[in-house]
Scaffold this active site. Structure first.
Site: not given
Length: 318
Positions: A167, A294, A262
């Site tokens: 991320s 995610h 995601d």
């Protein structure tokens, strides 16, 4: 209710499930604050310890070394890892990142350096990126065996260095790969960059973003919140397509992991296209996990898909 009490309880910003900022300036993080101590992990036989990188800035790291064959019979590759959390939450010391590093270090037989950078909003982006660059330079300071950390001096192979993250941490890992290409760290060879569900963005919506207007609006807002000085979602830090230096990425191999559900998925695929269109001469692979969202592997590290993702990262390093 007096005015003091009201500003204490009145919320100025609410970013669920990450944090609340109150009108009096108080910040309440809603996740990512659990901490576990370093030490020998009996399941993976990996030992860890915490080190300070820059006292003044509060930059530190958790180091990991496999104890299966100790001392190691050969030098070990070095993995420098950057945690996610939207540049706002999370630390290398939280249980999920500690467990992840124990597992990767054990399976890939590497030395792990999990970096603790300063976080927004108290320390807005790009402070996280500058702290992470300081950490990578600190790792490089052990080339020649004269650094402060014995594990890196004695056992680190600086010809085989990997940077990785998930991320926001993947965003940082990409940034560092480019910065090594621009500024060089003599004696350090960046072998590969692994990006798990990378946090990239842009003004022009990609396919899966166009169908999720509410989610995309939140990402635009989140980016401006973490980086108040930004020019917007086409800032090169968040949009690699706007970075004229993308082709200078210093490694020969890139792994991008994306998840089917995601919102950021298409950004990972797009990163591959951007690299292939640039003058970067390396090889980039994208692996997509079906039916997952995610950073699913952080909340459910024992599911089959999380184990498969871990193995993909390990085989990329090996």
């Amino acid at each position: 209710m007096d005015s003091t009490t009201s500003t204490e309880s009145e919320v100025a910003y609410d970013i669920p499930p990450i944090l609340k900022v109150y009108k009096n300036g108080r910040i309440e993080r809603l996740a990512g604050f659990e901490v576990v101590p370093p030490g020998l992990d009996p399941e993976t036989n990996v030992e860890s310890k915490d080190v300070v990188i820059a006292v003044k800035d509060g930059v530190s790291a958790r180091l990991y070394i496999p104890k299966t064959t100790y001392p190691p019979t050969q030098k070990l590759p070095i993995l420098v890892y950057f945690h996610g959390g939207a540049f706002i939450i999370g630390t290398p010391f939280s249980p999920n990142y500690h467990n992840l590093l124990n597992n990767v270090v054990s399976k890939a037989n590497v030395i792990g350096v999990s970096v603790h950078y300063r976080r927004a909003p108290e320390h807005p982006v790009p402070i996280a990126h500058e702290d992470s660059w300081s950490a990578l330079k600190w790792v490089a300071s052990h080339i020649g065996g004269n650094g402060v950390e014995e594990w890196l001096n004695k056992y680190g192979d600086f010809e085989k260095v990997f940077v990785a993250g998930d991320s926001a941490g993947a965003n940082i890992a990409s940034y560092l790969g480019i910065r090594v290409g621009l500024e060089q760290l003599p004696g350090l060879k960046l072998e590969g960059v692994a990006l798990v569900h990378p946090y990239f963005w842009g003004t022009e919506p990609l396919e899966c973003e166009a169908e999720r207007a509410e989610g995309t609006a939140k990402v635009h807002q989140l980016w401006r919140f973490t980086c108040p000085t930004t020019t917007g979602s086409d800032d090169p830090i968040i949009n690699p397509g706007q970075d004229p230096n993308l082709g200078k990425l210093a490694c020969g191999r890139v792994l991008v992991c994306v998840a089917e559900k995601d919102l950021l998925k298409d950004r990972g695929w797009h990163y591959k296209e951007l690299l292939q269109k640039s003058d970067w001469p390396g090889v980039v692979d994208v692996v997509e996990t079906k039916d997952e969202d995610h950073v699913f592997h952080m909340s459910d590290p024992n599911c089959d898909n999380a184990k498969a993702l871990l193995n993909q990262i390990v085989s990329f390093i090996k």
